[in-house]
Scaffold this active site. Structure first.
Site, PDB file in Angstrom:
ATOM      1  N   GLY A  30     -45.470 -23.199 -28.885  1.00 28.20           N
ATOM      2  CA  GLY A  30     -45.591 -24.653 -29.047  1.00 28.20           C
ATOM      3  C   GLY A  30     -45.505 -25.371 -27.708  1.00 28.20           C
ATOM      4  N   GLY A  31     -45.930 -24.680 -26.645  1.00 22.47           N
ATOM      5  CA  GLY A  31     -45.804 -25.225 -25.289  1.00 22.47           C
ATOM      6  C   GLY A  31     -46.727 -26.394 -25.010  1.00 22.47           C
ATOM      7  N   LEU A  34     -45.248 -32.075 -27.986  1.00 19.35           N
ATOM      8  CA  LEU A  34     -44.360 -33.100 -27.409  1.00 19.35           C
ATOM      9  C   LEU A  34     -43.204 -32.473 -26.622  1.00 19.35           C
ATOM     10  CD1 LEU A  34     -42.943 -35.940 -27.280  1.00 19.35           C
ATOM     11  CD2 LEU A  34     -42.075 -35.463 -29.584  1.00 19.35           C
ATOM     12  N   VAL A  35     -42.463 -31.573 -27.260  1.00 19.82           N
ATOM     13  CA  VAL A  35     -41.292 -30.980 -26.610  1.00 19.82           C
ATOM     14  C   VAL A  35     -41.739 -29.964 -25.557  1.00 19.82           C
ATOM     15  CG1 VAL A  35     -39.125 -29.737 -26.983  1.00 19.82           C
ATOM     16  CG2 VAL A  35     -39.939 -31.352 -28.716  1.00 19.82           C
ATOM     17  N   TYR A 160     -40.243 -28.423 -45.320  1.00 17.02           N
ATOM     18  CA  TYR A 160     -39.912 -28.285 -43.893  1.00 17.02           C
ATOM     19  C   TYR A 160     -38.435 -27.929 -43.728  1.00 17.02           C
ATOM     20  CZ  TYR A 160     -39.263 -30.074 -39.043  1.00 17.02           C
ATOM     21  OH  TYR A 160     -38.968 -30.236 -37.706  1.00 17.02           O
ATOM     22  N   LYS A 164     -36.872 -24.544 -42.067  1.00 16.28           N
ATOM     23  CA  LYS A 164     -36.101 -24.631 -40.818  1.00 16.28           C
ATOM     24  C   LYS A 164     -34.699 -24.061 -41.002  1.00 16.28           C
ATOM     25  CE  LYS A 164     -38.788 -26.618 -37.711  1.00 16.28           C
ATOM     26  NZ  LYS A 164     -39.000 -26.035 -36.375  1.00 16.28           N
ATOM     27  N   PRO A 187     -32.237 -30.894 -32.763  1.00 11.84           N
ATOM     28  CA  PRO A 187     -32.444 -32.225 -32.186  1.00 11.84           C
ATOM     29  C   PRO A 187     -32.596 -33.284 -33.277  1.00 11.84           C
ATOM     30  CG  PRO A 187     -34.222 -30.682 -31.591  1.00 11.84           C
ATOM     31  CD  PRO A 187     -33.459 -30.088 -32.728  1.00 11.84           C
ATOM     32  N   TRP A 225     -43.560 -49.930 -41.785  1.00 13.69           N
ATOM     33  CA  TRP A 225     -43.473 -49.383 -43.144  1.00 13.69           C
ATOM     34  C   TRP A 225     -42.021 -49.309 -43.609  1.00 13.69           C
ATOM     35  CZ3 TRP A 225     -47.341 -44.822 -41.987  1.00 13.69           C
ATOM     36  CH2 TRP A 225     -48.632 -45.354 -41.938  1.00 13.69           C
ATOM     37  N   ARG A 232     -31.712 -44.235 -37.436  1.00 13.88           N
ATOM     38  CA  ARG A 232     -32.095 -42.987 -36.786  1.00 13.88           C
ATOM     39  C   ARG A 232     -31.481 -42.898 -35.391  1.00 13.88           C
ATOM     40  NH1 ARG A 232     -33.485 -42.318 -41.285  1.00 13.88           N
ATOM     41  NH2 ARG A 232     -35.531 -41.749 -42.124  1.00 13.88           N
TER      42      ARG A 232
HETATM   43  P1  NAP Z   1     -45.906 -31.026 -31.823  1.00  9.70           P
HETATM   44  O1  NAP Z   1     -46.036 -32.003 -30.699  1.00  9.70           O
HETATM   45  O2  NAP Z   1     -46.623 -31.278 -33.081  1.00  9.70           O
HETATM   46  O3  NAP Z   1     -46.300 -29.589 -31.259  1.00  9.70           O
HETATM   47  C1  NAP Z   1     -46.393 -28.492 -32.113  1.00  9.70           C
HETATM   48  C2  NAP Z   1     -46.696 -27.284 -31.284  1.00  9.70           C
HETATM   49  O4  NAP Z   1     -46.766 -26.155 -32.161  1.00  9.70           O
HETATM   50  C3  NAP Z   1     -48.017 -27.374 -30.545  1.00  9.70           C
HETATM   51  O5  NAP Z   1     -47.895 -26.764 -29.294  1.00  9.70           O
HETATM   52  C4  NAP Z   1     -48.952 -26.567 -31.458  1.00  9.70           C
HETATM   53  O6  NAP Z   1     -50.048 -25.987 -30.753  1.00  9.70           O
HETATM   54  C5  NAP Z   1     -47.987 -25.485 -31.922  1.00  9.70           C
HETATM   55  N1  NAP Z   1     -48.442 -24.867 -33.164  1.00  9.70           N
HETATM   56  C6  NAP Z   1     -48.531 -25.447 -34.399  1.00  9.70           C
HETATM   57  N2  NAP Z   1     -49.035 -24.576 -35.290  1.00  9.70           N
HETATM   58  C7  NAP Z   1     -49.255 -23.413 -34.601  1.00  9.70           C
HETATM   59  C8  NAP Z   1     -49.794 -22.159 -34.956  1.00  9.70           C
HETATM   60  N3  NAP Z   1     -50.189 -21.883 -36.206  1.00  9.70           N
HETATM   61  N4  NAP Z   1     -49.909 -21.213 -33.984  1.00  9.70           N
HETATM   62  C9  NAP Z   1     -49.528 -21.481 -32.733  1.00  9.70           C
HETATM   63  N5  NAP Z   1     -48.998 -22.640 -32.322  1.00  9.70           N
HETATM   64  C10 NAP Z   1     -48.876 -23.609 -33.259  1.00  9.70           C
HETATM   65  O7  NAP Z   1     -44.372 -30.829 -32.212  1.00  9.70           O
HETATM   66  P2  NAP Z   1     -43.039 -31.203 -31.406  1.00  9.70           P
HETATM   67  O8  NAP Z   1     -42.649 -32.562 -31.847  1.00  9.70           O
HETATM   68  O9  NAP Z   1     -43.188 -30.878 -29.967  1.00  9.70           O
HETATM   69  O10 NAP Z   1     -42.028 -30.192 -32.091  1.00  9.70           O
HETATM   70  C11 NAP Z   1     -41.529 -29.052 -31.402  1.00  9.70           C
HETATM   71  C12 NAP Z   1     -40.377 -28.469 -32.203  1.00  9.70           C
HETATM   72  O11 NAP Z   1     -39.345 -29.451 -32.305  1.00  9.70           O
HETATM   73  C13 NAP Z   1     -40.748 -28.104 -33.642  1.00  9.70           C
HETATM   74  O12 NAP Z   1     -40.132 -26.879 -33.977  1.00  9.70           O
HETATM   75  C14 NAP Z   1     -40.181 -29.243 -34.472  1.00  9.70           C
HETATM   76  O13 NAP Z   1     -39.876 -28.826 -35.765  1.00  9.70           O
HETATM   77  C15 NAP Z   1     -38.962 -29.611 -33.663  1.00  9.70           C
HETATM   78  N6  NAP Z   1     -38.477 -30.985 -33.853  1.00  9.70           N
HETATM   79  C16 NAP Z   1     -39.300 -32.050 -33.616  1.00  9.70           C
HETATM   80  C17 NAP Z   1     -38.821 -33.340 -33.797  1.00  9.70           C
HETATM   81  C18 NAP Z   1     -39.688 -34.556 -33.557  1.00  9.70           C
HETATM   82  O14 NAP Z   1     -39.226 -35.677 -33.822  1.00  9.70           O
HETATM   83  N7  NAP Z   1     -40.908 -34.413 -33.048  1.00  9.70           N
HETATM   84  C19 NAP Z   1     -37.499 -33.549 -34.210  1.00  9.70           C
HETATM   85  C20 NAP Z   1     -36.670 -32.440 -34.422  1.00  9.70           C
HETATM   86  C21 NAP Z   1     -37.172 -31.154 -34.232  1.00  9.70           C
HETATM   87  P3  NAP Z   1     -51.440 -26.822 -30.529  1.00  9.70           P
HETATM   88  O15 NAP Z   1     -51.139 -27.883 -29.494  1.00  9.70           O
HETATM   89  O16 NAP Z   1     -52.386 -25.816 -30.043  1.00  9.70           O
HETATM   90  O17 NAP Z   1     -51.792 -27.417 -31.881  1.00  9.70           O
HETATM   91  P1  GDP Z   2     -37.914 -39.088 -40.591  1.00  2.95           P
HETATM   92  O1  GDP Z   2     -36.985 -39.558 -39.535  1.00  2.95           O
HETATM   93  O2  GDP Z   2     -37.891 -37.605 -40.758  1.00  2.95           O
HETATM   94  O3  GDP Z   2     -37.705 -39.806 -41.894  1.00  2.95           O
HETATM   95  O4  GDP Z   2     -39.413 -39.375 -40.153  1.00  2.95           O
HETATM   96  P2  GDP Z   2     -40.168 -40.558 -39.390  1.00  2.95           P
HETATM   97  O5  GDP Z   2     -40.042 -40.381 -37.927  1.00  2.95           O
HETATM   98  O6  GDP Z   2     -41.535 -40.539 -39.968  1.00  2.95           O
HETATM   99  O7  GDP Z   2     -39.409 -41.921 -39.754  1.00  2.95           O
HETATM  100  C1  GDP Z   2     -39.519 -42.462 -41.030  1.00  2.95           C
HETATM  101  C2  GDP Z   2     -38.814 -43.815 -41.133  1.00  2.95           C
HETATM  102  O8  GDP Z   2     -39.488 -44.799 -40.350  1.00  2.95           O
HETATM  103  C3  GDP Z   2     -38.849 -44.329 -42.578  1.00  2.95           C
HETATM  104  O9  GDP Z   2     -37.734 -45.153 -42.820  1.00  2.95           O
HETATM  105  C4  GDP Z   2     -40.148 -45.146 -42.569  1.00  2.95           C
HETATM  106  O10 GDP Z   2     -40.155 -46.106 -43.627  1.00  2.95           O
HETATM  107  C5  GDP Z   2     -40.048 -45.813 -41.208  1.00  2.95           C
HETATM  108  N1  GDP Z   2     -41.350 -46.253 -40.625  1.00  2.95           N
HETATM  109  C6  GDP Z   2     -41.686 -47.540 -40.335  1.00  2.95           C
HETATM  110  N2  GDP Z   2     -42.924 -47.603 -39.838  1.00  2.95           N
HETATM  111  C7  GDP Z   2     -43.375 -46.318 -39.751  1.00  2.95           C
HETATM  112  C8  GDP Z   2     -44.600 -45.741 -39.274  1.00  2.95           C
HETATM  113  O11 GDP Z   2     -45.514 -46.409 -38.811  1.00  2.95           O
HETATM  114  N3  GDP Z   2     -44.696 -44.386 -39.323  1.00  2.95           N
HETATM  115  C9  GDP Z   2     -43.691 -43.583 -39.814  1.00  2.95           C
HETATM  116  N4  GDP Z   2     -43.843 -42.266 -39.814  1.00  2.95           N
HETATM  117  N5  GDP Z   2     -42.535 -44.121 -40.300  1.00  2.95           N
HETATM  118  C10 GDP Z   2     -42.374 -45.467 -40.264  1.00  2.95           C
END
Ligand code: NAP
Ligand code: GDP
Length: 338
Positions: A30-31, A34-35, A160, A164, A187, A225, A232
């Site tokens: 997942g390099g 975002l992360v 999900y 996880k 995180p 929304w 959060r």
């Molecule tokens: P992201 O931006 O959607 O990136 C997902 C990554 O996973 C991308 O590099 C993608 O590759 C790769 N990937 C997805 N499906 C794949 C597959 N079938 N084979 C190989 N690679 C695959 O996600 P992120 O937000 O950086 O999340 C990274 C980690 O943090 C995840 O484990 C997520 O659950 C965790 N996390 C995220 C959040 C958040 O708010 N974003 C919060 C808590 C935990 P491509 O670029 O090639 O598609």
């Molecule tokens: P969560 O933290 O896992 O629930 O995921 P989200 O990052 O999608 O945040 C959802 C929260 O943000 C809920 O309370 C939604 O009602 C609110 N929200 C407000 N506007 C938006 C929007 O444009 N997109 C998303 N994804 N959520 C929104």
């Protein structure tokens, strides 16, 4: 069964644990996300790598981790000593509500393939990624690391969440059966440059940034929304990346650790929307569409364990991190994921 803490005391010295004298070869799944991009930045631009280390950042183009053979082949090719496992099917509340089955199945497959391949090529350390949204919905606050399996997650993202949670089960079982020292971090909501700014599928901050950008351009109201009352904790991707690298090097447990700002830094969705409005200098009307789901009301997590290890770590102030993210989005609008 023997508790993980007891296992540690009876393990032969350094069994399955990194040897500090051999430079790491780190594979980041997942390099490209975002992360992953934030870790790339810290490694390449902030001196996050030590001399002799090799860092390899994978995207789905290098291997589809849903596929066992492709996963094994990419691990055989790079023979990493360490793995940061980020790859996952990821999405905001509304994408989760549409596809719980896919979130469950895809993440279970990816995690099973990655941990199986890591064990096969004798990776000594894997740090996988959970999320605070996987904790029980009905709980006491603040939530801590011991509570992961205490009750059902919020119904909006159970696919999900259960997938996880099983990473923690894998880590404990790999430790017990094979003395592998694999762990996970938890995180809170992450944001930063290179996020997925897709309005339907992404998380709240990138969604609000994109919607505000469009509302400003078209002279229309910003539609937030839900009610705006849910709360959060947000962590900047670059802060998370710095913490991830610390965990990989210095965190010596199988049990997970929450990576979060303090409980006092939790904000309501309304406050988050107001911060985006300010960062993008939006002067129009802000309305709340209460026909849309609020999701989980809050998931307030404790960072006490992190603070015991790193009392002096400084998080980037939310407004500054948000401004940097908005500036990045505006400057990279054409190429940003959306
Ligand atoms: P992201 O931006 O959607 O990136 C997902 C990554 O996973 C991308 O590099 C993608 O590759 C790769 N990937 C997805 N499906 C794949 C597959 N079938 N084979 C190989 N690679 C695959 O996600 P992120 O937000 O950086 O999340 C990274 C980690 O943090 C995840 O484990 C997520 O659950 C965790 N996390 C995220 C959040 C958040 O708010 N974003 C919060 C808590 C935990 P491509 O670029 O090639 O598609
Ligand atoms: P969560 O933290 O896992 O629930 O995921 P989200 O990052 O999608 O945040 C959802 C929260 O943000 C809920 O309370 C939604 O009602 C609110 N929200 C407000 N506007 C938006 C929007 O444009 N997109 C998303 N994804 N959520 C929104």
């Amino acid at each position: 069964p023997i508790a993980v803490s007891e296992w540690l005391s009876i393990l032969p010295k350094n069994a399955g644990i990194a040897n500090d004298n051999v430079p790491m070869r780190v594979l980041v799944t997942g390099g490209s996300g975002l992360v992953g991009r934030a870790i790339q930045h810290v490694v390449n631009e902030e001196g996050g790598a030590k001399e002799g280390e090799e860092w390899i950042f994978l995207s789905s183009k290098d291997a589809n981790l849903l596929n066992t053979e492709e996963t094994m082949a990419v691990f055989e090719k790079h023979r990493p000593t360490h793995v940061i496992h980020l790859a996952a099917m990821v999405g905001g509340l509304f994408k989760n509500m549409k596809s719980n089955l896919d979130f469950w199945r895809n993440n279970i497959y990816i995690n099973d393939n990655v941990l199986k391949a890591a064990h096969a090529v004798e990776v000594v350390r894997v740090v996988s990624c959970l999320s605070t949204c996987i904790f029980p919905d009905k709980t006491t606050y603040p939530i801590d690391e011991t509570m992961i399996h205490n009750g059902p997650p919020h119904e909006s993202n159970f696919g999900y969440s259960y997938a996880k949670r099983m990473l923690d089960v894998y880590n404990r079982a790999y430790f017990e059966q094979h003395q592998r020292f694999y762990t996970s971090v938890i995180p809170t909501n992450v944001f930063g440059p290179h996020d997925n700014f897709n309005i339907e599928d992404g998380h709240v901050l990138p969604g609000l940034i994109h919607k505000t950008y469009i509302a400003k351009k078209e002279g229309k109201p910003l539609v937030v929304w839900g009610s705006g009352t849910p709360r959060r904790q947000f962590i900047y991707s670059l802060d998370l990346a710095r913490l991830f690298i610390w965990v990989l090097r210095d965190y010596k447990e199988v049990d997970p650790i929450i990576l979060s700002v303090g409980e006092e830094d939790e904000v309501s969705i309304k406050e988050a929307a107001e911060a985006v409005v300010q960062a993008l200098d939006f002067k129009g009307e802000v309305v709340y569409d209460t026909s849309k789901s609020d999701g989980q009301f809050k998931k307030t997590a404790s960072n006490a364990k992190l603070r015991r290890h790193l009392p002096d770590f400084t998080f980037t102030p939310f407004d500054q991190a948000l401004k940097e993210t908005c500036d990045w989005f505006v400057a990279n609008y054409d190429s940003a994921r959306k």
